[in-house]
Design a protein around this motif. Sequence first.
Motif, mmCIF file in Angstrom:
data_model
loop_
_atom_site.group_PDB
_atom_site.id
_atom_site.type_symbol
_atom_site.label_atom_id
_atom_site.label_comp_id
_atom_site.label_asym_id
_atom_site.label_seq_id
_atom_site.Cartn_x
_atom_site.Cartn_y
_atom_site.Cartn_z
ATOM 1 N N VAL A 157 59.776 74.171 67.745
ATOM 2 C CA VAL A 157 60.576 75.111 66.960
ATOM 3 C C VAL A 157 59.799 75.510 65.712
ATOM 4 C CG1 VAL A 157 62.718 74.069 67.790
ATOM 5 C CG2 VAL A 157 61.737 73.305 65.617
ATOM 6 N N ARG B 115 59.977 70.794 73.562
ATOM 7 C CA ARG B 115 60.461 71.953 72.814
ATOM 8 C C ARG B 115 59.802 72.008 71.440
ATOM 9 N NH1 ARG B 115 65.283 72.945 69.744
ATOM 10 N NH2 ARG B 115 66.109 75.052 70.121
ATOM 11 N N TRP C 178 59.246 71.366 55.125
ATOM 12 C CA TRP C 178 59.570 72.040 56.370
ATOM 13 C C TRP C 178 60.281 71.093 57.336
ATOM 14 C CZ3 TRP C 178 54.453 75.035 57.865
ATOM 15 C CH2 TRP C 178 54.331 76.138 57.007
ATOM 16 N N GLN C 179 60.997 71.716 58.240
ATOM 17 C CA GLN C 179 61.592 70.976 59.349
ATOM 18 C C GLN C 179 60.492 70.565 60.327
ATOM 19 O OE1 GLN C 179 64.873 72.965 61.325
ATOM 20 N NE2 GLN C 179 64.305 72.100 63.318
ATOM 21 N N THR D 196 64.308 79.283 60.862
ATOM 22 C CA THR D 196 64.033 77.844 60.861
ATOM 23 C C THR D 196 64.777 77.186 62.019
ATOM 24 O OG1 THR D 196 63.823 77.860 58.448
ATOM 25 C CG2 THR D 196 64.175 75.725 59.521
ATOM 26 N N GLY D 197 64.072 76.419 62.816
ATOM 27 C CA GLY D 197 64.674 75.739 63.955
ATOM 28 C C GLY D 197 64.718 76.545 65.231
ATOM 29 N N GLN D 198 64.273 77.794 65.208
ATOM 30 C CA GLN D 198 64.268 78.618 66.418
ATOM 31 C C GLN D 198 63.131 78.191 67.332
ATOM 32 O OE1 GLN D 198 64.126 82.860 65.711
ATOM 33 N NE2 GLN D 198 63.263 83.270 67.751
ATOM 34 N N GLN D 199 63.414 78.065 68.620
ATOM 35 C CA GLN D 199 62.373 77.656 69.563
ATOM 36 C C GLN D 199 61.344 78.758 69.712
ATOM 37 O OE1 GLN D 199 63.683 76.387 73.441
ATOM 38 N NE2 GLN D 199 61.643 75.684 74.055
ATOM 39 N N GLU E 248 61.304 67.401 67.993
ATOM 40 C CA GLU E 248 62.303 66.370 67.722
ATOM 41 C C GLU E 248 61.662 65.004 67.544
ATOM 42 O OE1 GLU E 248 66.371 64.560 69.789
ATOM 43 O OE2 GLU E 248 65.472 66.402 70.546
ATOM 44 N N PRO F 285 59.126 75.546 61.967
ATOM 45 C CA PRO F 285 59.518 74.618 60.898
ATOM 46 C C PRO F 285 60.097 75.331 59.679
ATOM 47 C CG PRO F 285 57.159 74.902 60.887
ATOM 48 C CD PRO F 285 57.652 75.664 62.069
ATOM 49 N N GLU G 74 61.235 79.671 58.311
ATOM 50 C CA GLU G 74 61.342 81.066 58.728
ATOM 51 C C GLU G 74 60.049 81.816 58.422
ATOM 52 O OE1 GLU G 74 63.491 82.845 54.683
ATOM 53 O OE2 GLU G 74 64.554 82.808 56.592
#
Length: 520
Positions: free
Chosen positions: A412, A410, A374-375, A464-467, A379, A414, A416
């Motif tokens: 997000v 922030r 996962w992401q 993925t990556g959406q706040q 950050e 990780p 979908e």
Amino acid sequence: MFALVFLQASIASLLTGAGAWLLLHAAARAWPGLEARRTPWLLAAAAIAGTLALGLLPSAVRPSIVPAIELPGVRAAANAGPGHAPAGVLATDQGAAGNDAGFDDGDAALIAPSPALLWLGYSWLALYTAGLAATAAKWLRAKRHLDALLAASTRLDCAALAAHAGFESLHRNLPEVREIEAPIGPMLAGLARPVLLLPRHLRDFDPAQQRLVIEHELTHLARRDPLWMHASFLLQAIQWFNPMVARLGKRLAWAQELGCDRNVLQGLPPAQRRHYAAALVTQMRTQALPDHGTALAFGSRTVDAVAARIRMIRDGVPAMPRAVNSALSYAALPAVLAASVLLQPALAWRLDDAAPAAQPAPAAAAQPAGLPHWQAPMESMRVSAFFGILHAPTGRLHRGMDFAVPTGTRIVAPAEGVVIASTNRYAGENKWGELIVIEHANGLRSLYAHMDKRMVRLGERVATGQQIGTSGASGKATGPHLHMEVSLDGDNIDPQAVLGKLEGNATRTALRRLKASRAS
């Protein structure tokens, strides 16, 4: 706990005072005209007071960009034994407090500050209270002295004012004017109903000098200097322990005198300027009584720079670029205040002793293979508590990971998935604070607790990556952080199984607890 927070805020205000003083001192050397500007000096004292006040706000609402300070703690008495998570809920946040301290899922007690730290905090609180009382007593003594002078004075009626050389051809509204047979300087006393108190010996001055001296005091009134002066007194009283606030108060008083000198002497020939300077020197020689801290006096020794004032009377106050004055007052000083608040860390407590041996720590379950990568949900992530450690106050396992991050960081998604919970009362409880749960593919589920804000709704599909929100300290947490849990087919797993190894970016306490957990 408040005593320690107050001690921290006091230290921050001392540092802010030093920074503000150095900034204005350097600016005054570059632009001497700053000496006659009131606004920067008063705003600097207000910024220092703001640092003290904002430092007392709860860490959940006070922004910070630095990690919490880890201080020694002790176990507070725990309540009843461990409870169980409600059916259908991911395993509870055992020790979800941001920086290695906090509540368990409802029954455990806090890690409390060590007795030595508490003693230090309460000692400072008692000393501050005593100093505040002493400052108030000093102000009351000065006020009583001034009231005695006013009581001993004689009010000048219209006929007496008409016969006084200092009021000849003076066209402006006058406050109450009183005269006293005492070696004091002309002064403006009072805030709601100012009184102009004049010494009897002022009549011995040259008539032109009398008019200039009285014009000086009335200019204070027109500029609302008494209001500025009382605001300065209040800020100095609240921050009696900060020497820089006292210095700023003196520079404000000096700026008020120079500002009035500039207004009174504007457009006057050199001869009248010399008369004005001579009146100042004569007044200083005849003034035997000390200055009154509750009044604005023409001959006041607000700073030991009478020669400098006479030089400015003779040559004029140097020009001050308006842009520089505005930049200092409304940009630089607010920036100092903002930095002092943002750089104040939250306080967190650590246990340096071993965890209780009543319940041995079970070994963490083996992590399944073949999981996706996962992401990172943020950050920058600094681990403050690992999965599977023994949480000291309760002796129970930590079923997630804690990341020490400032409020407002922030967060997000990780991977979908679909939001299956977005609430501040997860399973009917508020201990989780603002919480989001996302259902991912292949039986994976992730939970994010103690957030400051949620930005997705129940049933919403996220990419993925959406706040999805921002970090905070809502619910049962002692500092800003993110608590994250990951489950596979209903069983909690180490988030590192999908995020990768994070031991290289963890607090010392988190690593020490992880090592102790593995050794047990």
